[in-house]
Enzyme design. Structure first.
Site, PDB file in Angstrom:
ATOM      1  N   CYS A 167       1.035  -1.326  -0.002  1.00  0.00           N
ATOM      2  CA  CYS A 167       0.070  -0.031   0.103  1.00  0.00           C
ATOM      3  C   CYS A 167       0.925   1.390   0.091  1.00  0.00           C
ATOM      4  O   CYS A 167       1.430   1.343  -1.045  1.00  0.00           O
ATOM      5  CB  CYS A 167      -1.064  -0.097   0.956  1.00  0.00           C
ATOM      6  SG  CYS A 167      -2.545   1.189   0.782  1.00  0.00           S
ATOM      7  N   HIS A 188      -3.629  -5.855   0.957  1.00  0.00           N
ATOM      8  CA  HIS A 188      -3.261  -6.010   2.272  1.00  0.00           C
ATOM      9  C   HIS A 188      -3.112  -7.584   2.664  1.00  0.00           C
ATOM     10  O   HIS A 188      -3.963  -7.888   3.356  1.00  0.00           O
ATOM     11  CB  HIS A 188      -4.047  -5.331   3.390  1.00  0.00           C
ATOM     12  CG  HIS A 188      -3.664  -3.743   3.181  1.00  0.00           C
ATOM     13  ND1 HIS A 188      -2.501  -3.088   3.541  1.00  0.00           N
ATOM     14  CD2 HIS A 188      -4.434  -2.751   2.704  1.00  0.00           C
ATOM     15  CE1 HIS A 188      -2.633  -1.730   3.462  1.00  0.00           C
ATOM     16  NE2 HIS A 188      -3.642  -1.326   3.019  1.00  0.00           N
ATOM     17  N   GLU A 190      -1.698  -8.628   4.952  1.00  0.00           N
ATOM     18  CA  GLU A 190      -1.517  -8.685   6.342  1.00  0.00           C
ATOM     19  C   GLU A 190      -2.691  -8.585   7.107  1.00  0.00           C
ATOM     20  O   GLU A 190      -2.959  -9.029   8.509  1.00  0.00           O
ATOM     21  CB  GLU A 190      -0.535  -7.511   7.012  1.00  0.00           C
ATOM     22  CG  GLU A 190      -1.077  -6.169   6.924  1.00  0.00           C
ATOM     23  CD  GLU A 190      -1.003  -5.592   5.493  1.00  0.00           C
ATOM     24  OE1 GLU A 190      -0.716  -6.038   4.448  1.00  0.00           O
ATOM     25  OE2 GLU A 190      -1.047  -4.131   5.743  1.00  0.00           O
TER      26      GLU A 190
END
Lengths: 738, 229
Positions: free
Chosen positions: B86, B203, B205
């Site tokens: 990002c 993302h 994560e």
């Protein structure tokens, strides 16, 4: 008018929003004519926004205590104990007037302000919620306001890295000239490490940290305390400008400092800036405070004492530090590249003393400034009750499922995806139930699956028709939404948005709503721990619908037990918890299909709320329930359609054979205290017998399956068809040519 | 594997990245402050999401010139693994570690939602635990994720197998409807020429735990651990 030499004339007093009587009180307290700076300080401290002068006598009626309440109203935010040594800290606050004048910055700084209120107390913000009310969709200003407000909320929260997880958006022509932007933040802190604002320790240094002070937002609090008119556009300079990056630095620096033992007291500079923070801190500590305004970090030259004290520049904090911790504290703020300035000392004089260029600009007693602030017992007339509407007198639609399709696509029921996809609702990685359900569920880090649930609700048309019922309903609906995800509701924050309190009928709405809220809070053991009052939401003498927005927070011990609104799988039994009388007064059905905003709102039976809610929560936590949704706006069939659309899975439904209620009232009536739940086929009998034992009314409605909603003996509509209608409203509105 | 996360004052997914790396490695990564001028002894650097220095100018433009980024770039040039997610993608692209640029989303609006990603290659230290062509569900959350490069650069990226992920539909199809930000050729993530640097807007994560709604990001972290341990 802001120079120190200006004469205090009746005109100047009126411009400061003070009445002649209030000015007499100022003269009594001061024993002399005030300086212009002193007058400015009285003006903001005694504004409706800061002093709650019209609302205070009634706010006292709200229950604020429970064994789990650590801090009720009166601090920057309320605090509750959520077990395991953890505390949840939350509050909701309005930024209505600024958002109408400058939607992006108004909404952004509203979000920034409420986050500051929460991290001032030692909590890391873990979720944002917002409640928005706009004018009619076809009002020429509405699209511009939606676009700005939504972008502003996102712009601030996204940059801060705090997920925006829940909220509501309503439309009504009464908000055409006065939108509502209410922002709520929930934070998490160690229960034994909460920071308060009461100053202590004569001689202790007063520290200013954060952004520099500019000329923005001067008299914001006073503006927020007056009605709007055609000239309101000229008030743009009173709107503050937000800088979320600086606030992010301030958040991290404050939390880093809070992990040490340096802070005696801390208060954010929100409405009325340096004035209210210094006055509130010293008054709560029973001390005096002396500030050298030459030491205040400023971003413009030539600022007067008056301007410095009344500026509402954002992203600033005032702290009282232990003298021995100064070096450590300074190093932390230098690391985060923020201003850190010692601007004064606590004194034992009980006076606020302000110096600028060696000259005393103000010297006023703190206690009377706070304690003698005017309190008004405003006259009020109770709202006249509306007649009950007999469901049989309301025409049935020619096609029930076409009516459903229209309802799920109507402004107040359509999907809000366009809005919440602009908010980062996933940052922090703990969002378990996302926007679009009954309540958001946010897992707590390192807490073995414990989570908080949060929601905001209010049905202003109910409040307008019957304030007492509407106030109770708003509280009950948040309680129900938290329950529907499996959480135990713990406490609320309120944001009371009303018109001009000097009009007895408006004051009657306010008093009625408060009384209804108080009754519901008591019945549900669900106290108010923080709140905000926003009055004078009027334009040219026309008030908004009374809008007491409730933000509710609950806890769930094991987040894996929480259930969503989406149907889980085909072949499950759909059940209705609660009683259906087919109440159509003030329903969305009546408004959207018959153009009538009429009748009494649905009655709120708090004993039934509690009984039905406790039953469904127990069943959810026992793992019996696979999906759950509360019944509210739009009624039963809308609730079921929402469950189907969330899952892309249909259902077959039957009306109970013995029902005396006409079909359209059964499916679209807005009776309260109801939930739709699904259970596996094999669990249905036990679920029904448990309900009977608990005295909970229960109706078997049908079962999940196929890709359409089928009403037996009536017709079928595909879930895809419903979704097209449901998802179209916002994108169509926002992309329409101007 | 030894990993570090570069933390800017406006980073806001550094803890999310820390949690995902900790889950994959069994120990915590080292957090490196933006003012540091040296990297610790690590073989992976992650540049996380957020708003670096506020990003009021072009996203990542100032962070790309921070002291720590000079160090990251020097080590990457010598072959150390770097992943930018990002804002991290924006920063390492601005720093010249990857070609192209991230423009404002075509919608001009911030977008946060789960998207589908097609794994374009499993031939990399970041994607070895995926199957080529596998379709993942991973969230995006950004305002400026519209990947742009001139056609020649895009052709080269494709010819060299430097496209890591593309936005796609449920059947793996590429079209405007399933492209959340207008990225050229639906590109969601790219490698550098030597494939030791990955930049991606989505993302992973935030997709490592069933409670997050998807665990499709886990294999990315597992790939790195496999390759670098």
């Amino acid at each position: 008018m802001t120079t120190a030499t200006a004469k205090i004339t009746p005109n100047v007093i009126a411009e400061h929003g003070l009445t002649a009587e209030e000015y007499q009180l100022v003269l009594e307290i001061m024993g002399r004519e005030p300086t212009m700076t002193e007058l400015g300080i009285f003006s903001v401290m005694w504004s409706e926004h800061c002093s709650y002068k019209s609302s205070r006598v009634h706010l006292k009626k709200l229950p604020t205590k429970a064994p789990w309440v650590i801090q009720g109203p009166g601090e920057n935010a309320g605090v509750i104990d959520i077990g395991d040594g953890q505390a949840a800290i939350f509050k909701m606050e309005s930024h209505n007037h600024p958002s109408f004048i400058e939607p992006y910055q108004g909404a952004a700084t509203g979000v920034g302000g409420i986050m500051r209120d929460v991290f001032t107390m030692g909590a890391r913000p873990i979720a944002n919620v917002n409640a928005l009310r706009f004018g009619a969709p076809d009002d020429p200003k509405t699209r511009h306001l939606i676009a700005g407000v939504v972008a502003g909320i996102g712009g601030y929260g996204n940059c801060m890295g705090v997920p925006t997880v829940a909220g509501e958006v309503n439309f009504h022509a009464s908000y055409n000239g006065n939108i509502l932007v209410n922002a709520m933040t929930v934070g998490l802190a160690p229960a034994d490490k909460i920071f308060y604002s009461a100053a202590a320790g004569v001689g202790n240094p007063v520290i200013y940290v954060g952004a520099k002070t500019g000329r923005d937002g001067i008299h914001g609090a006073t503006m927020a305390s007056a009605e709007f008119n055609e000239d309101s556009e000229e008030k743009r300079p009173t709107v503050q400008v937000g800088d979320p990056f600086t606030e992010k630095l301030l958040l991290e620096a404050c939390l880093e400092l809070m992990a040490t033992d340096a802070i005696v007291a801390i208060q954010d500079m929100g409405a009325a800036g340096l004035t209210s923070s210094s006055v509130e801190m010293s008054s709560k500590g029973g001390l005096g405070i002396e500030l050298d305004l030459d030491k205040v970090p400023v971003r413009e030259t030539g600022m007067t004492a008056y301007e410095i004290m009344l500026s509402e520049s954002q992203e600033r904090m005032l702290m009282i530090l232990k003298p021995e911790a100064m070096d450590k504290a300074r190093a932390i703020f230098e690391k985060w590249e923020l201003d850190f300035a010692e601007i004064g000392r606590l004194t034992d004089t009980g006076h606020l003393v302000l110096k600028k260029n060696g000259k005393v600009e103000a010297d006023m007693p703190v206690a009377p400034l706070v304690e003698k602030s005017p309190v008004y017992q405003r006259p009020y007339v109770p709202t006249k009750p509306q007649p009950e509407i007999d469901p049989a007198s309301v025409p049935a639609p020619s096609d029930l499922l076409a009516a459903l399709r229209a309802l799920v696509g109507s402004p107040d029921l359509a999907s809000r995806r366009w809005v919440w996809e602009q908010y980062d609702h996933l940052v922090m990685g703990q969002t378990v139930q996302r926007p679009g359900g009954d309540a958001a569920v946010v897992r707590l880090p390192d807490a073995n699956g414990k989570a908080l649930a949060m929601t905001s609700d209010c049905t202003p048309r109910y409040c307008f028709a019957d304030p007492r019922t509407g106030g109770a309903q708003a509280v009950a609906e948040t309680w129900r939404n938290l329950t529907a995800v499996g959480a135990t509701p713990l406490a609320i924050t309120d944001n009371m948005n009303f018109g001009n309190p000097q009009r007895p009928e408006i004051m009657g709405q306010f008093v009625g709503c408060i009384e209804g809220m108080a009754e519901a809070c008591r019945a549900l053991d669900y106290p108010v721990i923080s709140g905000n009052v926003s009055l004078y939401n009027e334009t040219n003498g026309k008030g908004i619908l009374p809008t007491p927005v409730i933000g509710g927070v609950g806890v769930i011990a094991d987040v894996a037990k929480s259930v969503p609104v989406a149907f889980r799988q085909p072949g499950e039994v759909i059940l209705l918890v609660g009683e259906t009388k087919g109440h159509l007064g003030q329903s969305i059905y009546l408004r959207e299909l018959h153009g009538r905003e009429a009748g009494a709102p649905p009655p709120v039976d708090l004993a039934a709320e509690k009984r039905n809610g406790d039953f469904i929560r127990t069943q959810i936590l026992a793992g019996t329930v696979t999906a759950c949704h509360d019944c509210s706006d739009g009624g039963l069939l809308v609730a079921i359609a929402e469950m189907a659309m969330a899952a892309n899975l249909g259902a077959t439904l039957r009306m109970p054979a013995q029902s005396a209620v006409p079909a359209h009232a059964f499916w679209f009536g807005e009776d309260q205290a109801r939930y739709v739940a699904t259970v596996a086929m094999g669990d249905a009998d036990r679920f029904l017998s448990d309900a009977r034992k608990a005295g909970v009314p229960m109706t078997v409605l049908g079962e999940t399956g196929s890709n359409a909603l089928t009403l037996v003996d009536t017709g079928t509509i595909s879930v895809a068809d419903l979704k097209v209608s449901h998802e179209a409203f916002f994108p169509d509105l926002m992309s329409a040519g101007s | 594997m030894k990993a570090a996360i570069v933390v800017f004052p406006g980073s806001n997914r550094e803890r999310d990245a820390e949690a995902a790396l900790t889950q994959a490695m069994g120990r915590k990564p080292i957090m490196v402050w933006h003012r540091d001028t040296e990297l610790p002894d690590v073989n992976l650097v992650l540049v996380p999401g957020g708003f670096s220095y506020g990003d009021y100018l072009r996203c990542g433009a100032i962070a790309a010139h921070s002291p720590i980024l000079r160090e990251v770039k020097a080590r990457a040039d010598k072959g150390m693994a770097v992943i930018g997610v990002c804002n991290g993608f924006q920063i390492i692209t601005e720093a010249g570690l990857l070609p192209g640029i991230l423009l404002r989303n075509a919608s001009l609006k911030f977008v946060c939602k789960n998207v589908r990603l097609k794994v374009e290659t499993s031939q990399s230290l970041f994607t070895s635990q995926y199957e080529q062509g596998q379709v993942l569900s991973v969230p995006v959350a950004h305002h400026d994720g519209n990947y742009f490069a001139d056609p020649k650069t895009l052709d080269e990226l494709e010819a060299n197998g430097q496209v890591a992920f593309r936005y796609c539909g449920p059947e793996g199809e590429f079209d405007d409807e399933h492209n959340p930000n207008g990225s050229a050729r639906s590109i969601a993530g790219i490698f550098n020429r030597t494939k030791n640097v990955l930049g991606m807007m989505p993302h992973p994560e935030n997709a490592v735990d069933p409670m997050q709604g998807s665990t499709d990001g886990k294999a990315l972290f597992k790939s790195m651990v496999e390759a670098l341990s």
